[in-house]
Design an enzyme around this catalytic site. Structure first.
Site, PDB file in Angstrom:
ATOM      1  N   CYS A   1     -11.348 -24.992   1.626  1.00  0.00           N
ATOM      2  CA  CYS A   1     -10.961 -24.988  -0.048  1.00  0.00           C
ATOM      3  C   CYS A   1     -12.169 -24.725  -0.873  1.00  0.00           C
ATOM      4  O   CYS A   1     -13.259 -24.848  -0.192  1.00  0.00           O
ATOM      5  CB  CYS A   1      -9.994 -26.000  -0.831  1.00  0.00           C
ATOM      6  SG  CYS A   1     -10.803 -27.688  -0.917  1.00  0.00           S
TER       7      CYS A   1
ATOM      8  N   CYS B   1      -4.826  31.985  -1.631  1.00  0.00           N
ATOM      9  CA  CYS B   1      -5.390  30.440  -1.707  1.00  0.00           C
ATOM     10  C   CYS B   1      -6.040  30.222  -0.083  1.00  0.00           C
ATOM     11  O   CYS B   1      -5.315  29.946   0.749  1.00  0.00           O
ATOM     12  CB  CYS B   1      -4.333  29.697  -1.685  1.00  0.00           C
ATOM     13  SG  CYS B   1      -4.835  27.593  -1.630  1.00  0.00           S
TER      14      CYS B   1
ATOM     15  N   CYS C   1     -14.587 -27.778  -0.358  1.00  0.00           N
ATOM     16  CA  CYS C   1     -14.896 -28.119   0.750  1.00  0.00           C
ATOM     17  C   CYS C   1     -16.475 -27.549   0.932  1.00  0.00           C
ATOM     18  O   CYS C   1     -17.278 -27.906   1.571  1.00  0.00           O
ATOM     19  CB  CYS C   1     -14.055 -27.429   1.875  1.00  0.00           C
ATOM     20  SG  CYS C   1     -12.556 -28.110   2.351  1.00  0.00           S
TER      21      CYS C   1
END
Length: 542
Positions: free
Chosen positions: A449, A83, A452
């Protein structure tokens, strides 16, 4: 012929010029070559395989290793396969296969030289899972309690032998999803913990009996070794027929099974229980985690948080909510004592199919109920509740997180008014006919929010684009009109919401109003920002 049209004869000829001989075809679609690997000036006979398409790295096997090497070497299997590079870590140049092959062989020689010089022994720690385990054992353990856990043999499968669980009902749902069942009689499993990452020994590996395993554990963690021996001896003396042991270590779990065969004495001196168990054969168990914590955390950085254990409510299981619901579950919602509640009173119609997470088998049925069923199929361990009702007619309590994916401005305002004072609220929507996607989160009193930023005097201040967002409707008559946008816009909105939630979980949410532009022909007016609450807002001011 390679995938890019390069002739194999040319490839073979060029390799021959570099000292490698074509040895013929191998298996299905592979070519074999032989030659020498140069490892710091020393040549080692090797053979390597390349696919006929020339689009993968060569598989290299070393055939002339020196004598007297340890039984176990990093990056080198018992059959000699090396590997030398991690799959996917390089981008192969498909138009220069010979150059890529020679570069790979050079890299293989460098790795082999380091392996033989004992310069990569530390890598055995990372490769431990390759050297341990004969049978698979599934772990569905949510808690951190050590001691004894029930385990079950499985029916109708050769894939795994044991399943260890701290909640049989939850685990059975997961096994049913795999098409398997648990045998009814539980067996007790010992679970211990160590702070040491396991590494295999380079000689006499793997351990064959209890004695050699305990000697190995003495090298790793003497305290863990003592606990293991005590628990094994206790079970042996108590008359059990076998023991299954799971060891929690950093990064991974591993285990073993031992069958208690007791000697028959016909006179002579009896051995102690410790001595009797030392020679008993063990079977290594590869532990594969299927618990919800692992599934949620596996794809995240180590410091990332998940939605596990939280009470999460998602309002709207339509085109945004369907995709978002699946993302929430993959992020841990509904697991580890948490709950995901889906709220939607609408049914899935054929007009929804072009951009919805659900498909035709769910048509004419409630979206929340069907979405919950789909998620339970995908994540059997998650706790998911469906509420097929108008959200205004029920009380949601004080969830840890409330998400609005309806895209309906008035309902978003109502949810902010009703719940934002006690719970963090996130809303996500598609802007116009798929021009952009936006999300707004209110998790502190000073944040704006939805009302708003949408009502005067700030309604124009937070527009997405300088140009007005057009109103585009499609359908048949006023009863069937809808805003057309593709499923990609829904997925983008769900992804934006999920990114903001992840940032909120980790206390790094920089902007509470965020936008992703999908139509770059328009001029962006409002980028990501954190609007403040409008004084006197009827939805969030108190």
């Amino acid at each position: 012929m390679s995938v890019t049209g390069i002739k194999l004869s040319t490839y073979v000829e060029q390799l021959k010029r570099n000292g490698f001989t074509y040895a013929g075809k191998f298996g299905q679609g592979w070519l074999k070559f032989t030659g020498d690997l140069n490892a710091r000036g020393t040549a080692y006979a090797c053979e390597f395989l390349v696919p006929r398409t020339l689009d993968e790295i060569p598989l290299v096997a070393v055939k002339s290793l020196p004598r007297g090497l340890p039984t176990l070497l990093p990056h080198l299997t018992a059959s000699g396969y090396l590997c030398y590079i991690a799959a996917g870590s390089i981008a192969l140049d498909l138009f220069d296969p010979i150059g890529q092959t020679l570069a790979c062989l050079q890299r293989a020689g460098e790795v082999l030289a380091r392996v033989l010089a004992d310069e990569m022994v530390e890598d055995l720690v990372d490769e431990f899972h390759h050297f341990w385990g004969k049978y698979d054992c599934l772990l569905d353990i949510q808690g951190n309690l050590l001691g004894a856990h029930p385990a079950y043999f499985t029916e109708d499968t050769d894939t795994f032998v044991f399943v260890i669980s701290d909640d049989k009902a939850r685990t059975e749902r997961k096994l049913q999803a795999l098409g398997h069942r648990l045998k009814p009689e539980p067996i007790v499993t010992i679970r211990v913990r160590t702070s040491v990452r396991p590494f295999p020994l380079q000689k006499d590996w793997p351990p064959k009996d209890v004695g050699s395993l305990l000697r190995w554990q003495s090298i790793l963690d003497p305290c863990c070794r003592r606990r293991l021996e005590e628990k094994l001896v206790q079970r042996y003396k108590s008359g059990y027929q076998h023991a299954t042991v799971i060891i929690d270590s950093p990064v991974l779990h591993y285990g073993f099974f031992v069958k208690f065969t007791r000697p028959v004495y016909r006179g002579g001196r009896r051995r102690s229980a410790q001595q009797e168990i030392y020679g008993l054969h063990i079977t290594e168990l590869r532990c594969i985690r299927i618990d919800d914590r692992y599934i949620a955390e596996r794809s995240l950085p180590s410091a990332a948080k998940t939605l596990s254990s939280l009470d999460v409510v998602l309002v709207g299981c339509g085109t945004i909510g369907g995709f978002l619901a699946e993302m929430l579950v993959k992020a841990g919602a509904g697991s580890l004592g948490g709950r995901l509640t889906l709220v939607d009173s609408d049914r899935l119609g054929p007009q929804n199919l072009g951009r919805h997470r659900l498909g035709m088998p769910h048509m004419f049925k409630n979206k929340a109920v069907q979405m919950a069923a789909e998620l339970e199929r995908l994540a059997p361990g998650a706790r998911i509740d469906a509420k097929p009702v108008d959200v205004k007619t029920i009380q949601l309590g004080n969830p840890d997180l409330l998400i609005d994916a309806t895209g309906a401005q008035s309902l978003t305002d109502w949810l902010m008014w009703q719940y934002a004072k006690s719970s963090p609220v996130l809303a996500a929507w598609v802007e116009g006919p798929g021009l952009a996607v936006r999300a707004l989160m209110k998790h502190l009193p000073e944040h704006a929010c939805s009302r708003c930023i949408s009502q005067p005097p700030h309604s124009g201040a937070y527009q997405v684009f300088t140009e007005p967002t057009p109103t585009v409707l499609k359908g048949h008559g006023c009863e069937g009109l809808f805003v057309p946008f593709p499923a990609t816009a829904s997925i983008q909105a769900a992804s934006l919401a999920m990114e903001m939630l992840q940032a909120w979980l980790e206390d790094r949410l920089e902007h509470t109003l965020q936008t992703r532009v999908l139509d770059n022909s328009r001029t962006l007016k409002t980028g990501d920002c954190t609007p403040t609450r409008q004084e006197g807002c009827l939805a969030c001011h108190s």
